[in-house]
Design an enzyme around this catalytic site. Structure first.
Site, PDB file in Angstrom:
ATOM      1  N   VAL A 236     -10.067   5.347   3.465  1.00 41.86           N
ATOM      2  CA  VAL A 236      -9.082   5.923   2.545  1.00 41.86           C
ATOM      3  C   VAL A 236      -9.766   7.033   1.753  1.00 41.86           C
ATOM      4  O   VAL A 236     -10.875   6.845   1.241  1.00 41.86           O
ATOM      5  CB  VAL A 236      -8.510   4.855   1.584  1.00 41.86           C
ATOM      6  CG1 VAL A 236      -7.471   5.477   0.668  1.00 41.86           C
ATOM      7  CG2 VAL A 236      -7.933   3.689   2.362  1.00 41.86           C
TER       8      VAL A 236
ATOM      9  N   ASP B  56      -0.910 -10.285   3.797  1.00 43.19           N
ATOM     10  CA  ASP B  56      -2.305  -9.888   3.556  1.00 43.19           C
ATOM     11  C   ASP B  56      -2.517  -9.560   2.079  1.00 43.19           C
ATOM     12  O   ASP B  56      -3.150  -8.568   1.736  1.00 43.19           O
ATOM     13  CB  ASP B  56      -2.681  -8.694   4.430  1.00 43.19           C
ATOM     14  CG  ASP B  56      -4.199  -8.537   4.558  1.00 43.19           C
ATOM     15  OD1 ASP B  56      -4.918  -9.526   4.305  1.00 43.19           O
ATOM     16  OD2 ASP B  56      -4.661  -7.435   4.912  1.00 43.19           O
TER      17      ASP B  56
ATOM     18  N   PHE C  87      -7.886  -1.034   8.651  1.00 42.37           N
ATOM     19  CA  PHE C  87      -7.412  -0.074   9.652  1.00 42.37           C
ATOM     20  C   PHE C  87      -8.113   1.276   9.552  1.00 42.37           C
ATOM     21  O   PHE C  87      -7.802   2.177  10.300  1.00 42.37           O
ATOM     22  CB  PHE C  87      -5.907   0.146   9.493  1.00 42.37           C
ATOM     23  CG  PHE C  87      -5.134  -1.112   9.636  1.00 42.37           C
ATOM     24  CD1 PHE C  87      -5.385  -1.989  10.675  1.00 42.37           C
ATOM     25  CD2 PHE C  87      -4.164  -1.452   8.714  1.00 42.37           C
ATOM     26  CE1 PHE C  87      -4.676  -3.165  10.805  1.00 42.37           C
ATOM     27  CE2 PHE C  87      -3.448  -2.626   8.845  1.00 42.37           C
ATOM     28  CZ  PHE C  87      -3.704  -3.486   9.886  1.00 42.37           C
TER      29      PHE C  87
END
Length: 836
Positions: free
Chosen positions: A530, A641, A527
């Site tokens: 980080v 996941d 997504f």
């Protein structure tokens, strides 16, 4: 002929002179036992001598089963004082004491201390497994001056006592080995609890150091209230003896040809009963403790009731409420429950009692028993004392007799679907008037409140039928409403009003990450990137920034915020807050300095920082985190996941499961679901999910199995087929297991280390293959996985795993995308695939 006779007697003389003892069951002071020589009991059941456990090179003096090929040591003399070579020797000194010495250093390693000096001492190994010192002049062969049964190690044999000799001050308790290679006592002990009144309703407790860890519940004349599985059986008789001199539990095998033992182990499955199956040449486990999360001492705190089928598993007793609702919502039940209304203790407002059935009775630390009272007298006695909080029968044999009363908080209660005991809990009359009733709905204990209508004696038959009909109607409506609400439970749990996290400004996040500098970038997930950052107060954070290009991230972002804000476990990453400003969406986590697991296990250089003990602890930690998600949290969570890059490591290399963007919540008793939108990471997805869209807790178990094989092998499942002509990692592991060559799977660096626990490694491979079996029904749940990780018991053989076929051949799995070999943090996920 005379020459032959001379040679025969001369050979016999040499045989006796050399003191060869492998066929002897006893020795006297003129004989000794050195390394390589043993005593064998008369029937050849037990053997006594020197041995080296597991992978250790240390030498210990102990007793083991002679005819069992799996080395099963039941007693050790020098548990914490090993001899590092074969120079040990056991002798009997002039006082009749056993003395184990190191001949190289001339030091005493271990010895006994007899209170009476025998005239002609003899050391004998009995067929019971008891090693005894007795006086050969004493005609009573069962008068022992010393016996190993008085000093148990980790094993309780038939005829041994677990408890106390109050006259001699002996504590007969089991103490676990430190590990498979070291018999020195570790943290765990198993014995009779002396905090309770000794001669009333004794209980057995497992302690971790000095803290209670597991409790059997008090003895009720037939069994322990918290161990209903202990019942009359075909294998052994059992009983609890208590008098002025002794308090102990013991069992006796009905058939001496049967081998069955009770063992305490330094694992998650601490106490278990093993029975040897000679036809299969293996140990079978028939019972273990703790058996589940409700068995851990005080799981639900004071006045809480643990219901393993409940969601959550902790519930307050009738008349009580959570002491801290905030903690309770976070599945932290340690504060327990408090009374809704205080007790009265006044004659005019006498308190009443709520009746519970099927319970493990509370801890007996603050406890009183009268054997002569009946239940009616017991109730009156409890009511007359304002400190009395509960009562029941102390002896359940026949119609039940005796009075047992508790004072103060009620600790360590659990509910059993069958068995268990009655308990009458004191509540305010105002609470009892609300009509608290327990019903069973879908196997879960739920509380239902109905209006209590007083029926006077003159009530006619028709009115009685109407009243009965009303109650039946209300109960049916209650069942229908409860069942219909189950499907909506999950959605209700994550309404926006439940968000109680700090909200950070975009400017704060930019400042913390140096304007999202590449120098601060520590990884990138499905997504977005980080970043490492630091808040104004000096706290280090990790910021996950949702990619603008992601068309699937908004819902997943919302899911992750709502989910993780409610989850609290040492093996789950902690969410500190979030940032929602314009199109920016960010999650703020605790910063974990050691990055993710894939950074170590898939890199030859970094992999050397993870020796086996750390890898095994990581496997166990991940398993515990999954168990919390699947069973112990307030919600049942399917992660969907689980992979190496989603396992973060803190400063002590303890694992924390992260990235809940794809997670799904199950409500009530829901066990599986189906979707047309298959999302996950190639190499970890279970076959039933990839093909049919079916997912459940067993989908996560499959991913966990793949992860275990990766941790052991240092090889990435998603790219394994690229290097191995289309074969899969699980298929490769399966073939090695069938060939008896599983050790070849192990990371080459680990195989070269000297302190590798080979048995533990092979056990993990076996567990990994059990988790990746083709059928979800064949896969173990996570509670079973944790038990297997900590047990030496025999495990079932795995069936053929999923994705066993070669991936380069045409198959229905061909639509799964391949994984670029070079990637370690930005793994490709499968999304929006229509099952064929």
């Amino acid at each position: 002929m005379e020459k032959f006779s001379f040679l025969f007697h001369f050979a016999l003389f040499l045989f006796l002179l050399c003191g060869v003892s492998f066929a002897l069951d006893s020795i006297n002071p003129s004989q000794s036992i050195s390394d390589g020589r043993t005593l064998v009991s008369k029937e050849g059941i037990f053997e006594f001598g020197f041995f080296t456990p597991g992978n250790s090179t240390n030498h210990y003096l102990g007793i083991w089963y002679k005819k069992i090929p799996v080395q099963t040591v039941v007693w050790v003399a020098n548990r914490c004082n090993p001899i590092n070579d074969s120079s040990g020797m056991l002798t009997i000194n002039s006082a009749g004491n056993l003395v184990l010495s190191n001949r190289n250093t001339s030091t005493v390693v271990w010895s006994t201390s007899l209170s009476t000096q025998p005239q002609k001492p003899i050391l004998e190994l009995l067929d019971s497994g008891n090693l005894v010192v007795r006086d050969e002049e004493d005609k009573n062969s069962e008068t022992y001056l010393w016996q190993s049964f008085d000093y148990p190690c980790d094993t309780l044999l038939s005829g041994m006592k677990l408890g106390w000799d109050l006259k001699k001050g002996l504590n007969w308790q089991l103490s676990a080995w430190r590990n498979w290679d070291d018999p020195c006592p570790a943290n765990f002990t198993y014995g009779v609890d002396l905090e309770a009144k000794l001669h009333t309703c004794p209980q057995i407790v497992i302690r971790k150091a000095n803290a209670k860890f597991y409790r059997t519940g008090p003895w009720n004349g037939l069994t322990f209230s918290g161990a209903p599985e202990l019942k009359p059986n075909q294998v052994f008789d059992y009983g609890f003896i208590f008098n002025d001199d002794e308090v102990y539990y013991t069992y006796k095998l009905k058939d001496n040809s049967v081998i069955s033992i009770l063992v305490l182990n330094q694992t998650s499955s601490l106490r278990y009963r093993l029975t040897w199956v000679d036809s299969e040449q293996k140990w079978n486990t028939y019972s273990s403790a703790p058996r589940d999360n409700c068995d851990f001492y005080g799981k639900c705190g004071a006045n809480g009731n643990c219901v393993i089928s409940g969601n959550p598993i902790c519930q307050c007793l009738d008349g009580f409420r959570p002491k801290s609702q905030e903690k309770w919502n976070l599945t932290d039940w340690s504060d327990g429950c408090e009374r809704i209304n205080p007790l009265s203790c006044l004659e005019k407002d006498k308190d009443e009692f709520a009746k519970f059935t099927g319970l493990k009775l509370p801890d007996t630390t603050y406890f009183w028993v009268n054997k002569s009272m009946n239940l009616k007298e017991c109730k009156a006695k409890c009511l007359s004392n304002c400190s009395c909080t509960a009562y029941t029968n102390s002896d359940v044999r026949g119609q039940g007799s005796g009075c047992a009363m508790w004072f103060g908080d009620l600790i360590d209660i659990r509910y059993f679907q069958s068995d268990g005991q009655e308990l009458f809990v004191r509540v305010s009359r105002s609470e009892l008037g609300k009509g608290l009733i327990f019903t069973q709905i879908n196997g879960r204990a739920d509380k239902a409140r109905v209006v209590i209508v007083t029926v006077v004696a003159v009530l006619g038959g028709v009115s009685g039928m109407l009243l009965l009909g009303y109650f039946i109607f209300r109960r049916r409506r209650l069942l229908e409403e409860t069942v219909s609400q189950n499907s909506d439970e999950a959605e209700d749990e994550v309404e926006d009003k439940d968000l109680e996290l700090p909200l950070y400004n975009l400017s704060d996040m930019a400042a913390a990450t140096k304007n999202f500098s590449d120098d601060n970038k520590i990884g990138e997930g499905g997504f977005g990137p980080v970043y490492k950052g630091m808040l104004k107060d000096g706290q280090e954070i990790a910021v996950k920034r949702l990619s603008f290009k992601s068309d699937q991230g908004a819902n997943e972002f919302k899911t992750e915020v709502k989910l993780i804000s409610k989850l609290q476990h040492r093996n789950l990453v902690r969410l500190l807050g979030c940032c929602i400003e314009g199109k920016e969406k960010m999650l703020v986590y605790e910063y974990l300095p050691n990055r993710s697991l894939d950074y170590f296990i898939f890199d030859q250089k970094h992999g050397k920082l993870l020796e086996w003990r750390k890898r095994f602890n990581i496997i166990v930690g991940i398993a515990r985190g999954l168990l919390y998600l699947h069973q112990d949290s307030r919600l049942r969570i399917i992660h969907r996941d689980l992979k190496a890059s989603n396992i973060l490591l803190n400063g002590e290399m303890n694992p924390k499961i992260s990235d809940f963007g794809l997670a799904r919540i199950f409500g009530g008793d829901q066990m599986e679901d189906q979707t047309k939108r298959v999302i996950g990471t190639y190499g970890y997805i279970a076959p039933e999910y990839a093909v049919g869209g079916l997912f459940s807790t067993k989908s996560d178990v499959f991913s966990f199995g793949v992860l275990v094989l990766e941790i052991v092998s240092g090889r990435k499942s998603s790219s394994f087929h690229l290097k191995n002509h289309g074969g899969t990692l699980v298929g490769y592991a399966w073939n090695l297991l069938k060939e008896g060559s599983s050790f070849e799977l192990v990371d080459g660096y680990l195989r070269a280390t000297s302190h590798l626990n080979r048995k533990e490694v092979l056990r993990c491979i076996h567990i990994g293959l059990l988790c990746v079996q083709q059928s979800p029904a064949d896969r173990p749940d996570m509670s079973s996985v944790i038990l297997m990780l900590g047990s030496a018991a025999e495990m079932p053989q795995p069936e053929q795993p999923g994705y066993f076929m070669k991936m380069d051949s045409p198959s229905r799995y061909d639509h799964l995308p391949a994984m670029p070999e070079s990637s370690s943090t930005n793994e490709i996920t499968i999304s929006q695939l229509e099952p064929r």
